[in-house]
Motif scaffolding. Structure first.
Motif, short mmCIF file in Angstrom:
data_model
loop_
_atom_site.label_atom_id
_atom_site.label_comp_id
_atom_site.label_asym_id
_atom_site.label_seq_id
_atom_site.Cartn_x
_atom_site.Cartn_y
_atom_site.Cartn_z
N ARG A 185 -18.36 23.25 11.31
CA ARG A 185 -18.83 24.33 12.17
C ARG A 185 -20.19 24.86 11.73
O ARG A 185 -20.47 24.96 10.54
CB ARG A 185 -17.76 25.43 12.20
N LEU A 186 -21.00 25.21 12.74
CA LEU A 186 -22.41 25.59 12.53
C LEU A 186 -22.61 26.71 11.52
O LEU A 186 -23.52 26.66 10.71
CB LEU A 186 -23.02 26.07 13.85
N ALA A 228 -17.84 29.69 15.59
CA ALA A 228 -18.70 28.76 14.85
C ALA A 228 -18.46 28.89 13.34
O ALA A 228 -19.18 28.31 12.55
CB ALA A 228 -20.16 29.03 15.18
N SER A 391 -26.78 27.87 19.15
CA SER A 391 -27.26 26.51 18.86
C SER A 391 -28.79 26.49 18.80
O SER A 391 -29.38 25.77 17.98
CB SER A 391 -26.69 25.46 19.82
N GLN A 394 -29.70 27.84 15.41
CA GLN A 394 -29.45 26.89 14.32
C GLN A 394 -30.54 25.82 14.28
O GLN A 394 -30.93 25.35 13.22
CB GLN A 394 -28.06 26.26 14.50
N PRO A 398 -32.39 27.60 10.87
CA PRO A 398 -31.11 27.28 10.24
C PRO A 398 -30.75 28.29 9.15
O PRO A 398 -31.61 28.66 8.36
CB PRO A 398 -31.32 25.87 9.65
#
Ligand code: PMT
Length: 399
Positions: A185-186, A228, A391, A394, A398
């Motif tokens: 998961r992110l 996430a 998303s 990320q 990040p």
């Protein structure tokens, strides 16, 4: 992502609708991708698809009864619930959604959902009128709020001849959603703090200044970040929404309360200011209700509220990434870019407001702006946009 499903343990629940025939294709492709699939049928599903077909495709006996001594002797229902890494119910009928929302546990499938620590996904399929019913929509909202992930339904021609929303999402799309859900998961282990909803600035014990924020955008972000893998704190002004499960809620009223809560939770990886904070508050709050005729209510002296986001972004313990929202009625991108630099943000999400847009709606239209680019995230439900924001984040920042 072909490797993700290898040896992953999936329960496929099938309930009784015409789309149940697609379960066979789903089992075939999941097992082909390496997943171990155990199929659980509701009583009604057996009228649409045979246990034998699904047993042959999954390579496991199909379970359909809560009180089957033979099956329980092999793997009891609690053991089965613990075995699963993910439960997918496809198709999920309106009745199935109602039973899940009510927390029923009087058949094997609903009991497994109650007893599993694994994520639960559903792919609703039903007549378009049944999908649009207020009761189904209320059940949907309850299930999402409890952390169940919902795929579809899609729009199109239905088996009954109607046209509209209600078709089960195609097996291929469901499989890729399951791959995403089972992939690392992110935001696993990251701490995310989100502000949401309006603030209320008291004038006297009964009156206040506020705005039309419902909290839906911020709550959708909290759910997406939780899903996430993040540890999420949601600092919320007064809304009619229930605090999402698995999220730490902090309820506040005024901008000053919100600032206090934000600074108390500054140790985080990502801070998102989605709240519609009142820019001003009355300089004095009357202790007693102001009386028409006795006091001049036409003049209320206002003073500026602290800028929460700017204080968080310039703090010595600044979170790694700080993003905000800009609610604009005109020249949206220009005003948003000004806020991006003035408040020292990493990125800002821009929505046009007024004319019934954004505030209080289930849908929104957003642009993402950072120092390098402007991206159109499109018009979609706030839930879908929340996932897109994470998303995009990320990709560009990040954690
Ligand atoms: O809640 P919903 O009904 O779902 O509606 C969603 C929304 C329209 C409220 C949301 O998408 C949104 O735009 N939120 C920000 C609204 C806002 O106050 O925008 P702003 O342009 O006035 O403020 C810019 C940013 O600074 C915002 O991130 C805001 O949280 C922050 N701010 C503003 C003033 C202040 N005193 N402190 C702040 O932190």
């Amino acid at each position: 992502m072909g490797y993700v499903l290898s040896n992953r343990r999936v329960i496929l629940g099938v309930t009784g609708g015409i789309a149940a025939y697609k379960a066979a294709e789903l089992v075939r492709s999941l097992t082909k991708a390496g997943a171990q699939v155990q199929v659980v049928l509701s009583e009604a599903a057996k009228a649409f698809v045979t246990p034998l077909t699904l047993q042959a495709l999954s390579g496991h006996p199909v379970r359909d009864s809560l009180l089957d001594p033979e099956a329980e002797a092999g793997m009891g229902h609690i053991e089965l619930a613990r075995w699963a890494e993910l439960i997918l119910i496809a198709p999920a009928t309106a009745d199935c959604m109602a039973r899940l929302a009510a927390g029923r546990g009087d058949d094997l499938l609903t009991t497994l959902v109650l007893a599993t620590p694994a994520p639960v996904h559903i792919a609703p399929a039903m007549n378009q009128q049944m999908w649009a019913q207020a009761s189904t929509q209320a059940n949907l909202a309850t299930l999402i709020q409890r952390g169940i992930t919902v795929h579809g339904p899609d729009a199109g021609e239905q088996a009954c001849g109607d046209v509209g929303l209600g078709r089960m999402r195609q097996p291929e799309a469901l499989q890729s959603a399951i791959e995403d859900a089972l992939a690392p998961r992110l935001f696993e282990g990251k701490r995310v703090v989100i502000t949401a909803g309006p603030t209320r600035e008291a004038i006297d014990p009964v009156r206040y200044l506020s705005n039309h924020s419902s909290g839906k955008m911020g709550y959708a972000l909290a759910c997406a970040a939780r899903d996430a893998g993040a540890r999420v704190t949601l600092i919320s002004g007064p809304t009619a929404l229930a605090m999402p499960e698995g999220v730490t809620g902090v309820s506040v009223t005024s901008a000053e309360d919100m600032l206090h809560a934000a600074l108390g939770n500054i140790e985080c990886d990502l801070f998102v200011g989605c709240a519609a904070v009142s820019d001003y508050r009355p300089r004095l709050v009357a202790e007693q209700k102001l009386k028409k005729g006795q006091q001049d209510l036409s003049q209320i002296e206002l003073i500026e509220n602290p800028d929460i986001l700017a204080q968080v972004a310039s703090h010595a313990q600044r979170p790694k990434v700080v993003i905000g929202f800009a609610a604009e009625t005109h020249q949206a991108l220009a005003h948003a870019r000004d806020k991006l630099s003035r408040k020292q943000l990493d990125a800002i999400l821009v929505n046009e407001v007024g004319d019934g847009q954004a505030f209080g709606q289930d849908d929104n239209r957003l642009h993402w702006c950072d120092a390098q680019q402007t991206l159109d995230l499109g018009q979609a439900s706030k839930i879908v946009l929340a996932q897109k924001i994470l998303s995009t984040l990320q990709e560009h920042f990040p954690l």
